[in-house]
Design a protein around this motif. Structure first.
Motif, short mmCIF file in Angstrom:
data_model
loop_
_atom_site.label_atom_id
_atom_site.label_comp_id
_atom_site.label_asym_id
_atom_site.label_seq_id
_atom_site.Cartn_x
_atom_site.Cartn_y
_atom_site.Cartn_z
N VAL A 198 0.86 -1.18 0.00
CA VAL A 198 0.00 0.00 0.00
C VAL A 198 0.90 1.23 0.00
O VAL A 198 1.89 1.26 0.73
CB VAL A 198 -0.91 0.03 1.25
N PRO A 199 0.62 2.25 -0.80
CA PRO A 199 1.43 3.47 -0.76
C PRO A 199 1.46 4.06 0.65
O PRO A 199 0.43 4.07 1.34
CB PRO A 199 0.71 4.40 -1.75
N VAL A 200 2.62 4.54 1.07
CA VAL A 200 2.79 4.98 2.46
C VAL A 200 1.81 6.09 2.82
O VAL A 200 1.18 6.05 3.89
CB VAL A 200 4.25 5.44 2.68
N ARG A 201 1.67 7.09 1.98
CA ARG A 201 0.78 8.21 2.33
C ARG A 201 -0.66 7.73 2.48
O ARG A 201 -1.36 8.14 3.42
CB ARG A 201 0.88 9.31 1.29
N ARG A 202 -1.10 6.90 1.56
CA ARG A 202 -2.45 6.36 1.66
C ARG A 202 -2.62 5.54 2.94
O ARG A 202 -3.65 5.61 3.61
CB ARG A 202 -2.74 5.50 0.43
N ALA A 203 -1.58 4.77 3.29
CA ALA A 203 -1.65 3.94 4.49
C ALA A 203 -1.76 4.80 5.74
O ALA A 203 -2.55 4.51 6.65
CB ALA A 203 -0.42 3.04 4.57
N LYS A 204 -0.99 5.88 5.80
CA LYS A 204 -1.04 6.74 6.98
C LYS A 204 -2.38 7.43 7.10
O LYS A 204 -2.92 7.59 8.21
CB LYS A 204 0.11 7.75 6.94
N ALA A 205 -2.95 7.82 5.98
CA ALA A 205 -4.28 8.44 6.02
C ALA A 205 -5.31 7.46 6.55
O ALA A 205 -6.19 7.83 7.34
CB ALA A 205 -4.66 8.92 4.63
N GLU A 206 -5.23 6.20 6.14
CA GLU A 206 -6.20 5.21 6.60
C GLU A 206 -6.03 4.92 8.08
O GLU A 206 -7.02 4.80 8.82
CB GLU A 206 -6.06 3.92 5.79
N VAL A 207 -4.79 4.80 8.55
CA VAL A 207 -4.57 4.57 9.98
C VAL A 207 -5.07 5.75 10.80
O VAL A 207 -5.70 5.59 11.84
CB VAL A 207 -3.08 4.28 10.26
#
Length: 393
Positions: free
Chosen positions: A218-227
């Motif tokens: 998963v792209p890091v930025r997208r992952a951080k937004a989801e968390v």
């Protein structure tokens, strides 16, 4: 702070915990996966915490239900992630936790491991990246041949794993560590292996290892937004400082993730906070509830600033010197005491705040419920606190 910001009071935040954290009897879960989903991540440094945290929130508490999720269906997985802490998360969320946090932790852990090997390895053997990679390949091959194996069993198969390193060799707290324990932990951090069923009861720290398929990327930025979005859904509203502490991210990453998650500013007693737009007008029932939560429970450890649910005067009795929470007693969104399990199976508890007779009766019922599903299982927290020690005697 602008008075035009929506205001969410401490009382409202406390009232929401009964539903969002599945602590009110009316909102308890059916499965371990539902609990993990509601809490984002379950502290797993102490093996017992996962079981106790889940069962406190199940309509029908059962250690077997947690066993199934962790070791049979493997719908919960453990990752060394936020704040370099071991957490259990759902397989659905695992790729996001991995990309947002665990990968960076694994890279840092590898640098530390290689430095320790090169500087403090014993026996005159030279360690470098190539030898570490060779040892890891040999360990994975040995594990594949065995199916599941403990660190001690793999040490027999791979001679390099039997070597040792000495950390802080010139200090009074110098310690000798097995290369095997460090290498296998690194392989787990990198996502190659997972902790399998313990050898012993569910409170045991002696577990086997098993191979695991790679997590989807998963792209890091997208992952951080989801968390960040998931944290707000479960723990919000909260402050930037709360999320920064909980994740271990930089402040810049926190702000970007909150913006990407669509968070909006709100006014809290502690200052400006963030919430999801759909939570601004949310109402929760005010039915009273009590809970006995274990040490390191996600609800106790979910925020950096805790005075809206925890009187600072109670901290010395309920936390250890490193900031680890011990077992806590809750009443309607506040920590009001602590509990411990005695050798004879009795759940001993003590209120440290005057919560009234209704609270005492509800806490007593929860203590009976806890003792019932434990059915004599002895549980001692890994991080012991003053009140827990006193009550356990």
């Amino acid at each position: 702070m602008s008075s035009r910001l929506p205001r969410i009071t401490d009382a409202t935040r406390r009232a929401r915990l009964g539903r969002s954290h599945l602590l009110s009897p009316a909102h308890r879960a059916r499965t371990a996966e539902e609990v993990a989903h509601a809490l984002v991540a379950l502290h797993a440094t102490d093996p017992a915490t996962v079981y106790l945290s889940v069962c406190a929130r199940l309509a029908e508490p059962s250690a077997q239900a947690v066993d199934r999720a962790l070791y049979e269906d493997v719908t919960l997985v453990k990752l060394l992630s936020m704040r370099r802490t071991l957490f259990a998360v759902t397989t659905e969320l695992a790729p996001y936790v991995d990309a947002s946090t665990a990968r960076a932790v694994a890279e840092r852990e590898r640098r530390i491991l290689l430095r320790h090997l090169t500087e403090h390895g014993e026996g005159g053997v030279h360690w470098d990246e190539e030898r570490l990679a060779e040892t890891e390949r040999a360990a994975l091959a040995a594990l594949a041949a065995r199916g599941e194996a403990t660190t001690a069993e793999l040490n027999k198969d791979v001679p390099a794993l039997r070597e040792s390193i000495v950390t802080s060799p010139d200090k009074p707290y110098a310690a000798r560590q097995s290369v095997g324990s460090r290498v296998l932990r690194q392989l787990a951090s990198d996502g190659h292996i997972r902790r399998a069923r313990p050898r012993g009861s569910w409170t045991s720290s002696m577990f086997a290892w098993a191979a695991v398929a790679p997590l989807p990327e998963v792209p890091v930025r997208r992952a951080k937004a989801e968390v960040a979005r998931r944290w707000l859904a479960s723990f919000g509203p909260g402050t930037e400082a709360d999320l920064k502490w909980w994740t271990g991210w930089s402040l810049g990453d926190v702000r970007t993730a909150l913006a990407d998650a669509g968070a909006v500013p709100v006014e809290l007693t502690a200052g400006e906070g963030r919430a999801l737009p759909e939570d601004l007008d949310r109402r929760d029932d005010s039915a009273p509830w009590a809970a006995l939560l274990p040490g390191l429970d996600p609800t106790t450890m979910g925020w950096r600033r805790r005075d809206w649910y925890l009187d600072p005067a109670l901290v010395p009795a309920l936390f250890d010197r490193a900031g680890n929470a011990g077992p806590t007693v809750w009443w309607n969104g506040r920590v009001v005491g602590g509990w411990a399990l005695r050798a004879d199976g009795e759940v001993a508890w003590r209120l440290l705040a005057d919560a009234g007779r209704e609270a005492e009766a509800a806490v007593a019922a929860e203590a009976e419920r806890l003792a019932g599903w434990l059915d004599g299982q002895r549980v001692t927290p890994r991080y012991r606190t003053p009140l827990e020690r006193a009550l356990a005697e």
